[in-house]
Design an enzyme around this catalytic site. Structure first.
Site, PDB file in Angstrom:
ATOM      1  CE  LYS A  22      50.307  46.433   9.348  1.00 36.89           C
ATOM      2  NZ  LYS A  22      50.208  45.985  10.742  1.00 36.89           N
ATOM      3  CG  ASN A  23      52.823  49.762   8.991  1.00 36.16           C
ATOM      4  OD1 ASN A  23      51.852  49.232   9.526  1.00 36.16           O
ATOM      5  ND2 ASN A  23      54.066  49.375   9.242  1.00 36.16           N
ATOM      6  NE  ARG A  93      49.075  50.093  20.431  1.00 39.75           N
ATOM      7  CZ  ARG A  93      48.595  50.346  21.656  1.00 39.75           C
ATOM      8  NH1 ARG A  93      48.117  49.372  22.381  1.00 39.75           N
ATOM      9  NH2 ARG A  93      48.573  51.582  22.115  1.00 39.75           N
ATOM     10  CB  CYS A 117      51.527  43.024  17.977  1.00 33.04           C
ATOM     11  SG  CYS A 117      51.250  42.193  16.409  1.00 33.04           S
ATOM     12  NE  ARG A 122      52.370  48.766  19.898  1.00 29.30           N
ATOM     13  CZ  ARG A 122      52.070  48.034  18.830  1.00 29.30           C
ATOM     14  NH1 ARG A 122      52.507  48.393  17.646  1.00 29.30           N
ATOM     15  NH2 ARG A 122      51.341  46.945  18.939  1.00 29.30           N
ATOM     16  CG  ASP A 306      57.391  46.891  11.912  1.00 34.33           C
ATOM     17  OD1 ASP A 306      57.274  46.614  13.114  1.00 34.33           O
ATOM     18  OD2 ASP A 306      56.549  47.563  11.284  1.00 34.33           O
ATOM     19  CB  VAL A 328      61.259  50.770  18.563  1.00 36.39           C
ATOM     20  CG1 VAL A 328      59.869  51.346  18.301  1.00 36.39           C
ATOM     21  CG2 VAL A 328      62.296  51.434  17.657  1.00 36.39           C
ATOM     22  NE  ARG A 398      47.098  42.597  13.414  1.00 35.53           N
ATOM     23  CZ  ARG A 398      48.098  43.214  14.035  1.00 35.53           C
ATOM     24  NH1 ARG A 398      49.008  42.511  14.704  1.00 35.53           N
ATOM     25  NH2 ARG A 398      48.200  44.525  14.003  1.00 35.53           N
TER      26      ARG A 398
END
Length: 419
Positions: A22-23, A93, A117, A122, A306, A328, A398
């Site tokens: 996904k990223n 986001r 989320c 952020r 993550d 993070v 998601r």
């Protein structure tokens, strides 16, 4: 609202294939705006976030089709609306990623300030400040970002902090800027490299992705391309932890193990036996001898934030105590309260979670608060005594493709309950 029902106690065993990341996919989808030629994607994961990005692109006028080979073909040659509306952006986001592409190619973008989320602050300041240095005029109006530029001009940009989406957004803006752009203190995540490889396949001139400095020589236009989405290292890591906590033995194919060294090293320290081949990872674990492993999250190549929630569950079932430190995001221990309801012994103090291993967990109704928290609750349910029902699973959809199907295939007793 749909839920997942899990009856714990089954060891996971067998083989599954890892989905596309996904990223990696989301910034590439945003980058389709940069050309008027067709882009073909292979191995695009079926996720809610991907659907949301499709809806954003579609609302602008993009044409998206699925061919017989299950590849997605995207054309943005007829874009007529350069706005990403709040009702679409509020859930994700990564919607901010269309900003750089729109300004670079069309000279204007109107993007709702993003949601997603609730795992911490952020800010999009990095994106906006860097885009302004490239020559864009930035205004914030009624919850929207408006950016305009006749032509972006390359320059040197030093990011004040490491931002993955900030790095990606400005990379996309700079590929069509006039002259050379040098980005320093950039994110080094594999997904940044993937985006650079994708853009280069379209005719961009990017070098240095994966290091602290990225150099981009602007070009006049980009062409179409065909590109396969790389494997999702976080999905693979999640299933490996699932096997470990259930005392299972699984093999995951279609993976790139070198990208997962920080995850695999921690799994080995916890007692897992791991075998790696050219494109697969096999893990087996004795459920009764999990060792505690301290975790401290950091930008790549550090341990990924993550995977923090999943390893918190693994530590909760270990033979000893551990400390999980979140460096993070400042609000990423929301899963702890729900895990404690299932019998975990975890105390949060600031950015640290102090975890004392317990012998067993008990099934319970729990509520997910974000994407990776959802994964941790499912993992806890897999090894808990009795039944666990995870509510608000729209978070999990998601970022995990057909998670209940893959876990069921490995032997889990997991069912999706209708709303």
């Amino acid at each position: 609202m749909e839920k997942l029902r899990i009856v714990g106690g089954n060891k996971l065993s067998g083989s599954i294939s890892c989905s596309g990341a996904k990223n990696a996919a989301l910034p590439m989808l945003a980058a389709t705006i940069l050309t008027d030629q067709q882009i073909t994607f292979k191995n695009l994961p079926y996720l809610q976030d991907i659907t949301t990005m499709f809806e954003i692109l579609g609302s602008m006028g993009a044409e998206i089709t699925l061919n017989e080979g299950m590849n997605f073909i995207i054309s943005t040659s007829k874009l007529h609306d350069f706005e990403a509306r709040y009702e679409l952006v509020k859930t994700m986001r990564a919607s901010i990623l269309v900003l750089g592409s729109l300004v670079a190619r069309h000279g204007f973008a109107r993007i709702a300030l993003p949601g997603g989320c609730a795992i911490g602050t952020r800010p999009v300041d990095f994106h906006l400040d860097a885009l302004a240095k490239l020559g864009a005029k930035i205004e914030l109006k009624n919850g929207y970002i408006e950016a305009t530029a006749r032509k972006l001009i390359g320059c040197e940009i030093n990011f004040p902090g490491v931002s993955v989406t900030g790095t990606e957004n400005i990379m996309m803006a700079a590929v069509l800027a006039e002259g050379q752009t040098i980005l320093r203190n950039v994110a080094k995540e594999p997904e940044v490299e993937d985006l650079a490889n994708f853009l280069n396949s379209m005719g961009a001139k990017i070098r240095g992705a994966g290091s602290d400095e990225i150099i981009i020589d602007g070009v006049d236009n980009l062409s179409g391309t065909k590109f396969s989405i790389p494997a999702d290292r976080i999905e693979a890591g999640t299933y490996l932890v699932a096997a470990a906590i259930t005392g299972g033995d699984i093999t995951i194919s279609n993976v790139q193990a070198p990208r997962m060294n920080n995850i695999l090293d921690k799994l080995k320290l916890s007692g897992a036996s791991i075998n790696i081949s050219s494109n697969s990872i096999q893990l087996s674990m004795n459920r009764d001898s999990i060792l505690p492993v301290d975790i401290s999250t950091a930008p790549f190549p550090g341990f990924p934030t993550d995977m923090q929630a999943q390893f918190t569950v693994l530590n909760a079932l270990s033979k000893g105590s551990s400390v999980v430190t979140e460096n993070v995001f400042e609000n990423r221990f929301m899963h702890v309260q729900e895990l404690n309801r299932m019998g975990c012994d975890i105390t949060v103090k600031g950015s640290n979670a102090f975890v004392k291993g317990v012998n067993s967990l008990n099934g319970a109704p729990v509520m997910a608060t974000d994407l990776r928290a959802s994964a941790s609750l499912i993992l806890a349910g897999l090894c808990a005594d009795g039944e666990t029902v995870v509510d608000r699973i729209y978070h999990i959809d998601r970022g995990y493709e057909r998670i209940e199907e893959k876990l069921s295939y490995l032997g889990a007793d997991i069912t999706r309950l209708p709303s």
